[in-house]
Design a protein around this motif. Sequence first.
Motif: not given
Length: 452
Positions: A127-129, A153-157, A174-175
């Motif tokens: 699971t990722s942006g 887990t420290k990122y918001t995408c 595009l992210d």
Amino acid sequence: MDAVGKRLARVRDQALSGVEPRGVRPAVRASWDRSRSSGVRPDRYLPPVALAENDVFERRREHPLARVWPTLERTLRTSLDGPGRILFLSDAAGHLLWVNGDRSTVRRAEQVNLVPGGQWSEEAAGTSGVGTTLALGRPFQVRGPEHYLSAATKYTCSAAPIRDPITGAVLGALDLTTEPLDGAEGLALSLVISTARLAELQLREYAHRQHAELQRRYVSRLASRLGSHSAVVAPDGRVVFADPVGWLPDRWYLPLQEGTTVLPDGRSVVIERLAVNGPFFVMAQEVEVDAAVVFGGLGLDRAWLRVDGVAHELTMRHSELLAILCAWPGGLSAEGLAREVYGPQGKTVTVRAEMTRLRRILGYRLASEPYRLVGPVRADFLDLEQDLPSGSIGGLLDRYRGPLLPRSVAPGIVELRARVHERLRTRVLAEGDPDSVVRWLAAPHGRLDRLP
């Protein structure tokens, strides 16, 4: 980490320990399930860097999103001001091709393989942006602990797909990634969606200009040359131009495959791909022409080529490429052609650019993956070599106007040239009558025991 992040972290820990998670969005939960089924391990694992630097460079050059990346950067420039924010643009398979952000944030991202060439599809990264957006085909945001990989887990995408405006196919994602949760996630997703739509508008405008250019460059020229009915068909089957108007319906319902096909009413047409992903040129077969592609390169620095009854003088580089393709009926990859023409240091991007130019002459007769000539092919040096065992020596000498592309230093041409020349020399000197031997030795090339 704020209260939302702490709650998501607890839910994630429960899910990874086998406890049925509660309080997680259904789309995230479904993505976790897909990630688990793909064999992605959340801990002690990083996505692969699947593309080397040269591969990334080549894909950037060839990818349709290369046209809009500068617009994306300009539009989101203010959003990248300050630390903790990175912009990514991937292809449809989840390979990150473009990355932009402040130096310190980019360096930290490199530690988890958020780098050009990294593969962030769901199958490779969970699971990722980028990955989940591509899996769902719609904009999506993954907040901190919603990531399947612990390292992310420290990122918001916040990501959105960019689609081909003609076919609707997803070209990439595009992210906009931030660290950590900063309360502006909703704004980031809206901004990414708007920017992706702007990119699609720009792609649509480019497609319209390209269609107009194709009409000018191909349709008018070929129709006037052959006096034939012709049309341009978009990849989705829309007939975007027809001359004369109405000779084809507004939509093409048959498979768009290069070569000859028969319409339901019995008419025969030839389909030619004008670009990698279309559109296609369709021409009615109303005149009889030689179906073979004919190549001549013996004794010439620049070969000639006859296609559809029309002769073309080629550049030296195109002469080399076509001579190699004539000698390899099964075709060669871009890498193979680069070695044969440019040597071990040859670049595939150079070969592909030259083949695009050659396609303007050969049309559908030049196929790709691998590159090969379609249909009957005749080449003077190959015909001569085929007739060497049984042909009369006098007739063979009449046809041998000189070595193949004598000034070429391309490795593949040097080998072909020496092979044909040496076989003919051997037969003349071993079996020829005195007049043929004298004739051979009197020729400039005949005085050499073998070609250098």
